[in-house]
Structure formats: C-alpha cells, structure tokens
Design a protein around this motif. Structure first.
Motif, PDB file in Angstrom:
ATOM      1  N   VAL A  63       5.737   7.551  -8.354  1.00 38.10           N
ATOM      2  CA  VAL A  63       4.999   7.638  -9.623  1.00 38.10           C
ATOM      3  C   VAL A  63       3.974   6.495  -9.694  1.00 38.10           C
ATOM      4  N   ALA A  64       4.379   5.300  -9.273  1.00 33.25           N
ATOM      5  CA  ALA A  64       3.455   4.152  -9.294  1.00 33.25           C
ATOM      6  C   ALA A  64       2.262   4.425  -8.364  1.00 33.25           C
ATOM      7  N   LEU A  65       2.568   4.969  -7.176  1.00 30.34           N
ATOM      8  CA  LEU A  65       1.494   5.311  -6.224  1.00 30.34           C
ATOM      9  C   LEU A  65       0.514   6.315  -6.825  1.00 30.34           C
ATOM     10  N   ALA A  66       1.079   7.347  -7.471  1.00 29.95           N
ATOM     11  CA  ALA A  66       0.252   8.411  -8.047  1.00 29.95           C
ATOM     12  C   ALA A  66      -0.667   7.848  -9.125  1.00 29.95           C
ATOM     13  N   ALA A  67      -0.094   7.009 -10.010  1.00 25.10           N
ATOM     14  CA  ALA A  67      -0.899   6.465 -11.116  1.00 25.10           C
ATOM     15  C   ALA A  67      -1.989   5.562 -10.571  1.00 25.10           C
ATOM     16  N   ARG A  68      -1.686   4.800  -9.519  1.00 26.75           N
ATOM     17  CA  ARG A  68      -2.721   3.928  -8.936  1.00 26.75           C
ATOM     18  C   ARG A  68      -3.899   4.763  -8.413  1.00 26.75           C
ATOM     19  N   GLN A  69      -3.555   5.860  -7.743  1.00 31.97           N
ATOM     20  CA  GLN A  69      -4.590   6.738  -7.197  1.00 31.97           C
ATOM     21  C   GLN A  69      -5.459   7.345  -8.315  1.00 31.97           C
ATOM     22  N   ARG A  70      -4.759   7.849  -9.360  1.00 35.64           N
ATOM     23  CA  ARG A  70      -5.502   8.482 -10.467  1.00 35.64           C
ATOM     24  C   ARG A  70      -6.385   7.466 -11.187  1.00 35.64           C
ATOM     25  N   TYR A  71      -5.898   6.239 -11.333  1.00 37.97           N
ATOM     26  CA  TYR A  71      -6.683   5.200 -12.027  1.00 37.97           C
ATOM     27  C   TYR A  71      -7.902   4.809 -11.182  1.00 37.97           C
ATOM     28  N   ALA A  72      -7.723   4.826  -9.848  1.00 36.90           N
ATOM     29  CA  ALA A  72      -8.860   4.510  -8.966  1.00 36.90           C
ATOM     30  C   ALA A  72      -9.929   5.597  -9.099  1.00 36.90           C
ATOM     31  N   GLU A  73      -9.499   6.823  -9.334  1.00 36.03           N
ATOM     32  CA  GLU A  73     -10.456   7.933  -9.476  1.00 36.03           C
ATOM     33  C   GLU A  73     -11.202   7.853 -10.815  1.00 36.03           C
ATOM     34  N   SER A  74     -10.453   7.489 -11.864  1.00 38.24           N
ATOM     35  CA  SER A  74     -11.082   7.385 -13.184  1.00 38.24           C
ATOM     36  C   SER A  74     -10.263   6.475 -14.090  1.00 38.24           C
ATOM     37  N   ALA A  75     -10.904   5.362 -14.518  1.00 42.40           N
ATOM     38  CA  ALA A  75     -10.201   4.402 -15.381  1.00 42.40           C
ATOM     39  C   ALA A  75     -10.058   4.944 -16.803  1.00 42.40           C
ATOM     40  N   THR A  76     -10.754   6.025 -17.122  1.00 50.86           N
ATOM     41  CA  THR A  76     -10.644   6.578 -18.482  1.00 50.86           C
ATOM     42  C   THR A  76      -9.783   7.848 -18.523  1.00 50.86           C
ATOM     43  N   HIS A  77      -9.859   8.673 -17.455  1.00 55.29           N
ATOM     44  CA  HIS A  77      -9.142   9.959 -17.492  1.00 55.29           C
ATOM     45  C   HIS A  77      -7.969  10.008 -16.520  1.00 55.29           C
ATOM     46  N   TRP A  78      -7.426   8.841 -16.175  1.00 55.38           N
ATOM     47  CA  TRP A  78      -6.394   8.812 -15.126  1.00 55.38           C
ATOM     48  C   TRP A  78      -5.147   9.598 -15.473  1.00 55.38           C
ATOM     49  N   ARG A  79      -4.870   9.773 -16.757  1.00 57.43           N
ATOM     50  CA  ARG A  79      -3.641  10.506 -17.137  1.00 57.43           C
ATOM     51  C   ARG A  79      -3.765  12.025 -16.941  1.00 57.43           C
ATOM     52  N   ASP A  80      -5.025  12.510 -16.912  1.00 58.30           N
ATOM     53  CA  ASP A  80      -5.248  13.960 -16.986  1.00 58.30           C
ATOM     54  C   ASP A  80      -4.492  14.758 -15.922  1.00 58.30           C
ATOM     55  N   GLU A 129       0.807  -1.216   0.000  1.00 60.40           N
ATOM     56  CA  GLU A 129       0.000   0.000   0.000  1.00 60.40           C
ATOM     57  C   GLU A 129       0.841   1.267   0.000  1.00 60.40           C
ATOM     58  N   ALA A 130       2.124   1.136   0.258  1.00 56.28           N
ATOM     59  CA  ALA A 130       2.902   2.341   0.567  1.00 56.28           C
ATOM     60  C   ALA A 130       4.371   2.194   0.204  1.00 56.28           C
ATOM     61  N   VAL A 131       5.039   3.345   0.082  1.00 59.64           N
ATOM     62  CA  VAL A 131       6.502   3.353   0.029  1.00 59.64           C
ATOM     63  C   VAL A 131       6.953   3.496   1.480  1.00 59.64           C
ATOM     64  N   CYS A 132       7.815   2.567   1.936  1.00 55.16           N
ATOM     65  CA  CYS A 132       8.268   2.612   3.335  1.00 55.16           C
ATOM     66  C   CYS A 132       9.692   3.140   3.354  1.00 55.16           C
ATOM     67  N   LEU A 133       9.898   4.176   4.128  1.00 56.12           N
ATOM     68  CA  LEU A 133      11.210   4.821   4.177  1.00 56.12           C
ATOM     69  C   LEU A 133      11.769   4.765   5.593  1.00 56.12           C
ATOM     70  N   LEU A 134      12.985   4.263   5.703  1.00 55.95           N
ATOM     71  CA  LEU A 134      13.670   4.298   6.997  1.00 55.95           C
ATOM     72  C   LEU A 134      13.963   5.773   7.285  1.00 55.95           C
ATOM     73  N   ASP A 135      13.415   6.302   8.346  1.00 58.82           N
ATOM     74  CA  ASP A 135      13.502   7.742   8.601  1.00 58.82           C
ATOM     75  C   ASP A 135      14.935   8.107   9.015  1.00 58.82           C
ATOM     76  N   CYS A 180       4.572   6.144   3.273  1.00 53.26           N
ATOM     77  CA  CYS A 180       4.017   7.207   2.420  1.00 53.26           C
ATOM     78  C   CYS A 180       2.992   6.578   1.498  1.00 53.26           C
ATOM     79  N   ARG A 181       1.741   7.017   1.627  1.00 52.12           N
ATOM     80  CA  ARG A 181       0.648   6.403   0.858  1.00 52.12           C
ATOM     81  C   ARG A 181       0.181   7.256  -0.301  1.00 52.12           C
ATOM     82  N   SER A 182       0.712   8.460  -0.406  1.00 56.50           N
ATOM     83  CA  SER A 182       0.322   9.327  -1.530  1.00 56.50           C
ATOM     84  C   SER A 182       1.570   9.978  -2.098  1.00 56.50           C
ATOM     85  N   VAL A 183       1.428  10.477  -3.328  1.00 54.55           N
ATOM     86  CA  VAL A 183       2.575  11.121  -3.957  1.00 54.55           C
ATOM     87  C   VAL A 183       2.975  12.370  -3.173  1.00 54.55           C
ATOM     88  N   ALA A 184       2.007  13.061  -2.582  1.00 52.43           N
ATOM     89  CA  ALA A 184       2.328  14.262  -1.786  1.00 52.43           C
ATOM     90  C   ALA A 184       3.195  13.875  -0.590  1.00 52.43           C
TER      91      ALA A 184
END
Ligand code: MRU
Length: 349
Positions: free
Chosen positions: A64-81, A16-22, A35-39
């Motif tokens: 980038v993979a996280l971001a694309a997954r989120q955008r695709y979940a929002e819209s399978a047709t306009h995820w690139r926008d 679900e996430a990128v895990c970073l040793l702090d 980190c669960r979102s690109v932000a």
C-alpha cells in the motif's frame, strides 16, 4: 527490534522496494525478490513467494505504501483517485488469510488521516504492523509454551514460523519458546503436500535455530499418535471466526480429528489479527482452490498419471469443538466457543 529476533527475514523494506525471501526456492536457494510496484507485490503473494497469513498481511501493508508513493509521484493533487484499484489488486491476491484484509483495512484507516505526501506515514504504519506482529508472536510463544508439560512432544503442520510472520512465528513461536525453556521433547513436522511447507520451510527454519526436527509423511500422523510419540498438535491459522472454528492449511482438520481420537491435545496459535469476528462460523470462510497442477507434480516433475485430474483446496476448517486451546497475544482461550471468543476480543454479546 526486527534484528533481534530474526536469523533470516522473510519480508524487508529496502528504500525502493519490498524485499521478499523467495520461499518457493527454499531450502536450496536463499534469494530475495524485489517488488517495486503494487502489481509485483500482488503477484508475489499470489505466487507464494511470500506466504503465511501474517507475512502476507505485512507484505500487503508495504505494498500500500509503494502504491501511494507511485500515485503521489504521478499527481500530488489527484493521487487518491486510482489508489483503490491498487488496493483491490492486493485484496484479490489470496482469499483465505484474513490478515491480508485486516492489514489493508488498517492502511486504509491511516490513509484517511493523511492530507499531504502519503508515503512516510504509510511506511511508518506498515513498519508498525510488522513490529507489532513480532511482539505478538513473542507473547504467544510464552502463553503457548506455558501449556506444554516438561518432556511433551509436538507435531506441527505446514509452516507457521518466522517465515510465515514478521518473525519468531506463531505455532513455531510456541515451539521456539518451549524449546528455549528446555521443556520440549521431540518436534515432528508434517511434510505438507503439495507445497511441502513442512519439509522445505519448517524443517529448514527449525534447523537454523538448531532445534532438532523429524519429518513425517501426512499419512503417518495417526500412527505417530497411536505410538504415543506426541502429546500436542500445534498449528497456526489463516482465519479464526466468531465461534472458534479455525481455517488453516489443508490437512489440519484431519490432524484435529486424529488428535481427538488419540487423546492428543490440539493448540492453535494465532494473533488477534487472524480473528475475524464478522464471520459467524467456519462454513462461511472462503477456501482457496489452487491450480490442480500443484498436486499433479512435485518439484516441477509430473508425478501423477497422465490424464488424472486433481482437487486442490489449500485450506480446511477445523470445528471449534476439536480445538483445546487458541493462543493469541492476549492470552489463552481454552475450549473455544462463541462466548469465549467474544470475551477475548472485548465484544459484549
Ligand atoms: O498456503 P500458505 O503456505 O500461505 O498457508 C499457510 C498456513 O496455512 C499457515 O499455517 C497459516 O498461514 C498460519 S502462518 C503463521
């Protein structure tokens, strides 16, 4: 492959996430940030939860993979926008390490080939970037170690180790390989103000591998060399440009000048993903300026006189003329210059 070379992992993917040793908390605490979102990924890079050029690139690729997954979940047709806004957050996280932009560009090229759900192919690409970085470091380690004569001792700066990469490290990869070959004398590490990457990270990392390390204050480097205690300075890089100039942690340039004065050799170990052939010379490299507060305090405690200002560039540029060898996964460039760099990168000039 990842398990084999890491006693600790600075960057991991965990479903679900990128895990970073702090890395802000090391060596005292070993805590992972999820980190669960690109932000969140961009913020972690900015705040130096993860740092070191290749590790930043790898983290951004997973971002980038996280971001694309989120955008695709929002819209399978306009995820690139709106994906470009996400990528831009990553691009703006830190300015000097070219590996960040290199990794994002590579993910963009992958994106261009994708027509349906982007997550799996992008995750696979991020994993490849991660694994290729480890493989490059292992090769660099061998090339670099071949330059070190038995019994020679080294000084390193900042942290260019497993913590700063996918694993094994660049400068510390050379040190690890030379140590494993039984040929290394002593290892000295600069404490590396103001973030203390040397004192906190390099010392910790080498001790995890039972490699003895001696810390020196930055100001002690000239005297260390004058005493004949080191024969090599070995550092990593955030960006090497077409003429062989090298950007790295602030203080690297001072060490190169001192090394030349004292007949100490100067080695830069970095993968070809750190080489930016689009920039002709070091003066054109953007140098990150960080908050003066980082310099005015230590460990969260103000140490400077109230009212004092601070200038805090966190990288500098070492001219190619001061570099004896650049070591990449492709081999060794001795006394780098524009022609040798172009040949190494397979460019015909
Ligand atoms: O500010 P940092 O800690 O990200 O700076 C890191 C360095 O300067 C390293 O020497 C460089 O990124 C090479 S890491 C293999």
């Amino acid at each position: 492959m990842l398990d084999q070379y890491d006693t600790f992992k600075p960057v991991m993917w965990d479903d679900e996430a990128v895990c970073l040793l702090d890395q802000r908390l090391l060596p005292g605490q070993h805590q992972y940030m999820y980190c669960r979102s690109v932000a969140e990924v961009a913020q972690a890079i900015r705040d130096m939860v993860v740092r070191g050029a290749p590790a930043i690139g790898i983290t951004a690729a997973y971002g980038v993979a996280l971001a694309a997954r989120q955008r695709y979940a929002e819209s399978a047709t306009h995820w690139r926008d709106n994906l470009e806004t996400d990528l831009q957050q990553l691009v703006e996280a830190r300015p000097t390490a070219i590996n960040l932009f290199w990794a994002i560009e590579r993910m963009r090229r992958k994106l261009d080939t994708i027509e349906s759900d982007p997550f799996s192919p992008l995750l696979e690409e991020a994993r490849s970037i991660h694994e290729e970085d480890i493989a490059a470091n292992l090769k660099m380690g061998e090339f670099g170690a071949s330059l070190i004569a038995p019994g020679e001792s080294v000084l390193t700066h900042c942290n260019a180790g497993a913590l700063a990469t996918g694993g094994h490290g660049t400068a510390l990869g050379v040190i690890r390989s030379a140590y494993a070959g039984g040929k290394l004398g002593a290892v000295y590490a600069d404490e590396t103000r103001p973030w203390l990457q040397g004192a906190r990270l390099t010392a910790w990392e080498l001790l995890q591998d039972h490699i003895p390390v001696t810390l020196v204050a930055e100001g002690a480097a000239a005297w260390l060399m004058r005493q004949g205690k080191v024969q090599w300075v070995i550092v990593g890089s955030d960006r090497i440009v077409a003429n062989g100039d090298v950007a790295n942690k602030i203080g690297t340039y001072s060490l190169a000048v001192l090394a030349r004065q004292h007949g100490v050799k100067f080695m830069v170990a970095a993968p070809t993903s750190t080489i930016d052939m689009a920039v002709g010379e070091g003066g054109a490299i953007p140098i990150e300026q960080r908050d003066p507060a980082e310099l005015l305090s230590c460990g969260g405690q103000r140490v400077a006189a109230e009212g004092a200002g601070a200038w805090n560039p966190v990288f500098d540029v070492t001219p190619a003329q001061l570099v004896d060898a650049i070591v990449t996964e492709r081999g060794i460039i001795e006394q780098p210059n524009t022609e040798k760099m172009a040949r190494h990168m397979g460019e015909h000039r």
